[in-house]
Design a protein around this motif. Structure first.
Motif, PDB file in Angstrom:
ATOM      1  N   GLU A  49      -4.018  23.974  -7.309  1.00 41.70           N
ATOM      2  CA  GLU A  49      -5.300  23.969  -6.598  1.00 41.70           C
ATOM      3  C   GLU A  49      -5.181  23.379  -5.197  1.00 41.70           C
ATOM      4  OE1 GLU A  49      -6.533  21.521  -9.631  1.00 41.70           O
ATOM      5  OE2 GLU A  49      -7.563  23.035 -10.793  1.00 41.70           O
ATOM      6  N   GLY A  50      -4.019  22.849  -4.850  1.00 40.63           N
ATOM      7  CA  GLY A  50      -3.810  22.202  -3.559  1.00 40.63           C
ATOM      8  C   GLY A  50      -3.279  20.795  -3.739  1.00 40.63           C
ATOM      9  N   LEU A  51      -3.131  20.087  -2.637  1.00 38.78           N
ATOM     10  CA  LEU A  51      -2.609  18.722  -2.694  1.00 38.78           C
ATOM     11  C   LEU A  51      -3.662  17.752  -3.205  1.00 38.78           C
ATOM     12  CD1 LEU A  51      -0.555  18.239   0.589  1.00 38.78           C
ATOM     13  CD2 LEU A  51       0.317  18.385  -1.747  1.00 38.78           C
ATOM     14  N   VAL A  52      -3.213  16.839  -4.067  1.00 37.75           N
ATOM     15  CA  VAL A  52      -4.025  15.715  -4.512  1.00 37.75           C
ATOM     16  C   VAL A  52      -3.381  14.469  -3.920  1.00 37.75           C
ATOM     17  CG1 VAL A  52      -4.675  14.317  -6.515  1.00 37.75           C
ATOM     18  CG2 VAL A  52      -4.772  16.806  -6.662  1.00 37.75           C
ATOM     19  N   ALA A  53      -4.189  13.657  -3.239  1.00 37.40           N
ATOM     20  CA  ALA A  53      -3.688  12.415  -2.649  1.00 37.40           C
ATOM     21  C   ALA A  53      -4.371  11.239  -3.322  1.00 37.40           C
ATOM     22  CB  ALA A  53      -3.969  12.392  -1.149  1.00 37.40           C
ATOM     23  N   TRP A  54      -3.590  10.205  -3.581  1.00 40.12           N
ATOM     24  CA  TRP A  54      -4.109   8.958  -4.142  1.00 40.12           C
ATOM     25  C   TRP A  54      -3.657   7.818  -3.246  1.00 40.12           C
ATOM     26  CZ3 TRP A  54      -1.570   4.594  -6.204  1.00 40.12           C
ATOM     27  CH2 TRP A  54      -2.394   3.676  -6.879  1.00 40.12           C
ATOM     28  N   SER A  55      -4.567   6.976  -2.849  1.00 43.50           N
ATOM     29  CA  SER A  55      -4.251   5.789  -2.047  1.00 43.50           C
ATOM     30  C   SER A  55      -4.417   4.568  -2.919  1.00 43.50           C
ATOM     31  CB  SER A  55      -5.193   5.684  -0.846  1.00 43.50           C
ATOM     32  OG  SER A  55      -5.028   6.796  -0.004  1.00 43.50           O
ATOM     33  N   GLY A  56      -3.378   3.749  -2.966  1.00 43.96           N
ATOM     34  CA  GLY A  56      -3.430   2.553  -3.793  1.00 43.96           C
ATOM     35  C   GLY A  56      -2.240   1.663  -3.518  1.00 43.96           C
ATOM     36  N   GLU A  57      -1.794   0.971  -4.558  1.00 42.75           N
ATOM     37  CA  GLU A  57      -0.685   0.032  -4.417  1.00 42.75           C
ATOM     38  C   GLU A  57       0.493   0.461  -5.278  1.00 42.75           C
ATOM     39  OE1 GLU A  57      -2.915  -4.166  -3.503  1.00 42.75           O
ATOM     40  OE2 GLU A  57      -2.647  -3.611  -5.607  1.00 42.75           O
ATOM     41  N   GLU A  72       0.837  -1.195   0.000  1.00 49.33           N
ATOM     42  CA  GLU A  72       0.000   0.000   0.000  1.00 49.33           C
ATOM     43  C   GLU A  72       0.874   1.249   0.000  1.00 49.33           C
ATOM     44  OE1 GLU A  72      -3.417   0.101  -0.212  1.00 49.33           O
ATOM     45  OE2 GLU A  72      -3.169  -2.062  -0.552  1.00 49.33           O
ATOM     46  N   CYS A  73       0.376   2.305  -0.642  1.00 49.74           N
ATOM     47  CA  CYS A  73       1.096   3.570  -0.667  1.00 49.74           C
ATOM     48  C   CYS A  73       0.112   4.722  -0.744  1.00 49.74           C
ATOM     49  CB  CYS A  73       2.068   3.633  -1.838  1.00 49.74           C
ATOM     50  SG  CYS A  73       1.274   3.925  -3.434  1.00 49.74           S
ATOM     51  N   VAL A  74       0.617   5.894  -0.472  1.00 54.85           N
ATOM     52  CA  VAL A  74      -0.105   7.135  -0.720  1.00 54.85           C
ATOM     53  C   VAL A  74       0.814   7.985  -1.582  1.00 54.85           C
ATOM     54  CG1 VAL A  74      -1.132   9.214   0.276  1.00 54.85           C
ATOM     55  CG2 VAL A  74      -1.345   7.023   1.474  1.00 54.85           C
ATOM     56  N   LEU A  75       0.284   8.477  -2.698  1.00 56.22           N
ATOM     57  CA  LEU A  75       1.026   9.398  -3.555  1.00 56.22           C
ATOM     58  C   LEU A  75       0.421  10.782  -3.370  1.00 56.22           C
ATOM     59  CD1 LEU A  75       1.255   7.371  -6.895  1.00 56.22           C
ATOM     60  CD2 LEU A  75       2.874   7.425  -4.996  1.00 56.22           C
ATOM     61  N   LEU A  76       1.271  11.770  -3.107  1.00 55.34           N
ATOM     62  CA  LEU A  76       0.834  13.157  -2.946  1.00 55.34           C
ATOM     63  C   LEU A  76       1.402  13.995  -4.085  1.00 55.34           C
ATOM     64  CD1 LEU A  76       1.452  13.578   0.872  1.00 55.34           C
ATOM     65  CD2 LEU A  76      -0.758  13.409  -0.267  1.00 55.34           C
ATOM     66  N   PHE A  77       0.515  14.719  -4.741  1.00 56.21           N
ATOM     67  CA  PHE A  77       0.892  15.584  -5.853  1.00 56.21           C
ATOM     68  C   PHE A  77       0.576  17.022  -5.470  1.00 56.21           C
ATOM     69  CE2 PHE A  77      -0.328  11.480  -7.527  1.00 56.21           C
ATOM     70  CZ  PHE A  77       0.676  11.185  -8.437  1.00 56.21           C
ATOM     71  N   ASP A  78       1.532  17.910  -5.677  1.00 50.75           N
ATOM     72  CA  ASP A  78       1.333  19.323  -5.405  1.00 50.75           C
ATOM     73  C   ASP A  78       0.798  19.973  -6.674  1.00 50.75           C
ATOM     74  OD1 ASP A  78       1.364  21.715  -4.072  1.00 50.75           O
ATOM     75  OD2 ASP A  78       3.522  22.011  -4.245  1.00 50.75           O
ATOM     76  N   THR A  79      -0.366  20.606  -6.579  1.00 51.17           N
ATOM     77  CA  THR A  79      -0.959  21.274  -7.733  1.00 51.17           C
ATOM     78  C   THR A  79      -1.228  22.728  -7.367  1.00 51.17           C
ATOM     79  OG1 THR A  79      -3.305  20.949  -7.215  1.00 51.17           O
ATOM     80  CG2 THR A  79      -2.157  19.100  -8.274  1.00 51.17           C
TER      81      THR A  79
END
Length: 157
Positions: free
Chosen positions: A92-100, A83-90
């Protein structure tokens, strides 16, 4: 919207699309910003040896991970899926994705070994949940996540 960029992967080839994300692995409580090659041919997100070493990950510490073998154009490698969380700085703010994410188990034998050059990948398990726009001649790469339970998106007007 997530903004990517183009960089030269090899002297012989055209520029390749990349995106930067902060990767967090909850099981081992480690995180680091990684530059991922955007790879629509990859089934899943992958961390390869250079980035595995930079994060300080020991694949043997991933007790709940699933061992898998993944085959690609260059051959097959062993990975640990976790499992991981990917954080992207945009803008408009942070976008977080939870997946593998698949973590390569192989430690290259020397710093100049070809596997040390293999970039980590953002694959279809993430990209299939986004609108992707790529234009290398304009150095423009945008990834727009669609509403999905695996995403935490900033409020948009």
């Amino acid at each position: 919207m997530i903004q990517g960029y183009y960089a030269v992967l090899s002297e012989e080839g055209p520029p390749a699309p990349y995106v930067r994300a902060f990767v967090y692995l909850p099981e081992v409580d480690l995180g680091k910003t990684i530059h991922f090659l955007v790879d629509t041919g990859a089934d899943s997100n992958c961390l390869h040896p250079r980035d595995v070493a930079a994060m300080g990950i020991d694949p043997n510490d991933l007790h709940s991970a699933q061992p898998i073998e993944t085959a690609g154009i260059g051959g097959a490698l062993d990975y640990q899926r976790t499992e991981c969380v990917l954080l992207f700085d945009t803008t408009e703010g942070l976008v977080a994705w939870s997946g593998e994410i698949d973590i390569c188990e192989l430690q290259a034998p020397s710093p100049d070994h070809y596997l040390q050059l293999l970039p980590s990948l953002i694959g279809r398990n993430f990209l299939n949940l986004c609108h992707l726009s790529a234009n290398a001649s304009a150095n423009s790469l945008t990834i727009d996540p669609i509403p999905h339970p695996s995403f935490t998106l900033p409020n948009r007007p």
